[in-house]
Design a protein around this motif. Structure first.
Motif, PDB file in Angstrom:
ATOM      1  N   VAL A 137     -31.426 -43.311   1.779  1.00 50.09           N
ATOM      2  CA  VAL A 137     -32.463 -44.658   1.823  1.00 50.09           C
ATOM      3  C   VAL A 137     -33.715 -44.561   0.900  1.00 50.09           C
ATOM      4  CG1 VAL A 137     -32.312 -44.828   4.668  1.00 50.09           C
ATOM      5  CG2 VAL A 137     -34.019 -42.969   3.443  1.00 50.09           C
ATOM      6  N   PHE A 138     -33.309 -43.393  -0.012  1.00 49.52           N
ATOM      7  CA  PHE A 138     -34.516 -43.383  -0.873  1.00 49.52           C
ATOM      8  C   PHE A 138     -33.974 -43.679  -2.355  1.00 49.52           C
ATOM      9  CE2 PHE A 138     -36.206 -40.578   2.362  1.00 49.52           C
ATOM     10  CZ  PHE A 138     -37.574 -41.305   2.422  1.00 49.52           C
ATOM     11  N   ASP A 139     -34.814 -44.530  -3.076  1.00 49.65           N
ATOM     12  CA  ASP A 139     -34.571 -45.090  -4.518  1.00 49.65           C
ATOM     13  C   ASP A 139     -34.940 -43.983  -5.355  1.00 49.65           C
ATOM     14  OD1 ASP A 139     -33.694 -47.957  -3.946  1.00 49.65           O
ATOM     15  OD2 ASP A 139     -35.850 -47.880  -2.835  1.00 49.65           O
ATOM     16  N   ALA A 140     -35.678 -42.959  -5.204  1.00 45.92           N
ATOM     17  CA  ALA A 140     -36.026 -41.832  -5.836  1.00 45.92           C
ATOM     18  C   ALA A 140     -36.795 -40.765  -5.128  1.00 45.92           C
ATOM     19  CB  ALA A 140     -37.176 -42.271  -6.989  1.00 45.92           C
ATOM     20  N   VAL A 141     -36.728 -39.670  -5.692  1.00 51.49           N
ATOM     21  CA  VAL A 141     -37.044 -38.438  -5.039  1.00 51.49           C
ATOM     22  C   VAL A 141     -38.181 -37.639  -5.840  1.00 51.49           C
ATOM     23  CG1 VAL A 141     -36.632 -35.999  -3.879  1.00 51.49           C
ATOM     24  CG2 VAL A 141     -35.223 -38.019  -3.335  1.00 51.49           C
TER      25      VAL A 141
END
Length: 303
Positions: A137-141
């Motif tokens: 679900v995340f585009d970046a961490v």
């Protein structure tokens, strides 16, 4: 009857696994106790000072996210939420930044900050190593000094990889070698004769310099499913008001922890000794030092 052959091997492996699991669980409990007690409260009390001190490093994380294009970003070890809120502003009205931290006091402070600044940021009190994030679900961490405390880094980075979309970026900032960061160890070196029970720093153990070894970082990330791993040395110029120096070293790190339990006479001696040891970093009304860090980038690609 004693197990033999493969059965014995399996029994040994199971026993070893249980022993390791217990050790990790105990260490995890220690981390939780630390960050939900005085250490976490110290960061809350000093959040404005810490934010200003490490502002140059926050900028490196914010610039990793395209401006105004929305999306979801995960901020690992978000602390009191300064970076999380800055990332939320960067994403724009269609975006959201989610901060995760093990510290209850810091998460509460982060939520209050986001509310004050009307930021599209939300927070989860959890251990990012084990928390069950919604997959992909995340585009970046991202993380600023928040990933060095994992008891099992491969398990942690694998968990973060599962939460990332395909081709999502990973960027985190960690400290380089202890020898390159004299400012960070000045207090404990100066205080050691007066505080003989200061804990010894152990290489690769969870802590400030756990990810200083570039080869180890590459191996951990590769084993966790990350690709395109790049490490770039960053030397950030950090400035602290001289008036904040004693509160700084008496709150944080091994010395700060030890001083909470020492007698008044020893406390005065330690503060006087340690303050003198910082003289090389003091320039008039300012304390200046270089934060020798790694900027580490990777990609959630390759399946």
């Amino acid at each position: 009857m004693e197990p033999t052959g493969r059965a014995a091997d399996r029994t040994d492996r199971e026993a070893a696994g249980k022993t390791i699991g217990k050790a990790i669980g105990k260490a995890g409990d220690e981390q939780a106790a630390r960050w939900n007690g005085p250490a976490g409260n110290a960061w809350v009390e000093a959040q404005d000072m810490v934010d200003a001190l490490f502002a140059p490093l926050e900028e490196l994380l914010v610039e990793a996210v395209p401006a105004g294009q929305g999306g979801r970003v995960l901020d690992v070890g978000c602390g009191t939420g300064g970076t999380t809120v800055a990332l939320a502003r960067r994403l724009g009205a269609e975006g959201e930044c989610v901060g995760v931290d093990i510290s209850g006091p810091m998460v509460e402070a982060a939520r209050a900050r986001a509310a004050r600044e009307d930021a599209r940021a939300s927070f989860v009190r959890a251990d990012a190593q084990d928390h069950v994030f919604e997959p992909a679900v995340f585009d970046a961490v991202v993380s600023r000094f928040g990933v060095m405390f994992f008891e099992d880094p491969v398990r942690a980075f694998t968990n973060l990889r599962r939460a990332a979309k395909e081709n999502a970026g990973l960027r985190f900032i960690v400290w380089r070698d202890i020898a390159e960061n004299a400012f960070m160890t000045t207090a404990e070196r100066a205080a050691a004769p007066l505080l003989p029970d200061l804990p010894e720093r152990r290489p690769d153990a969870p802590g400030q310099f756990a990810l200083a070894d570039a080869d180890r970082v590459r191996r951990l990330l590769e084993e966790s499913g990350w690709a395109g791993i790049e490490l770039r040395p960053v030397d950030a110029a950090c400035v602290l008001p001289e008036t904040e120096l004693i509160p700084y070293f008496s709150r944080f790190g091994p010395v700060g922890i030890a001083l909470r339990e020492t007698d008044e006479r020893t406390l005065r001696r330690v503060v006087e000794t340690v303050r003198a040891a910082f003289d090389p970093f003091v320039h008039g009304a300012e304390v200046r030092f270089t934060a020798a860090c790694w900027q580490i980038d990777a990609s959630a690609s390759g399946g």
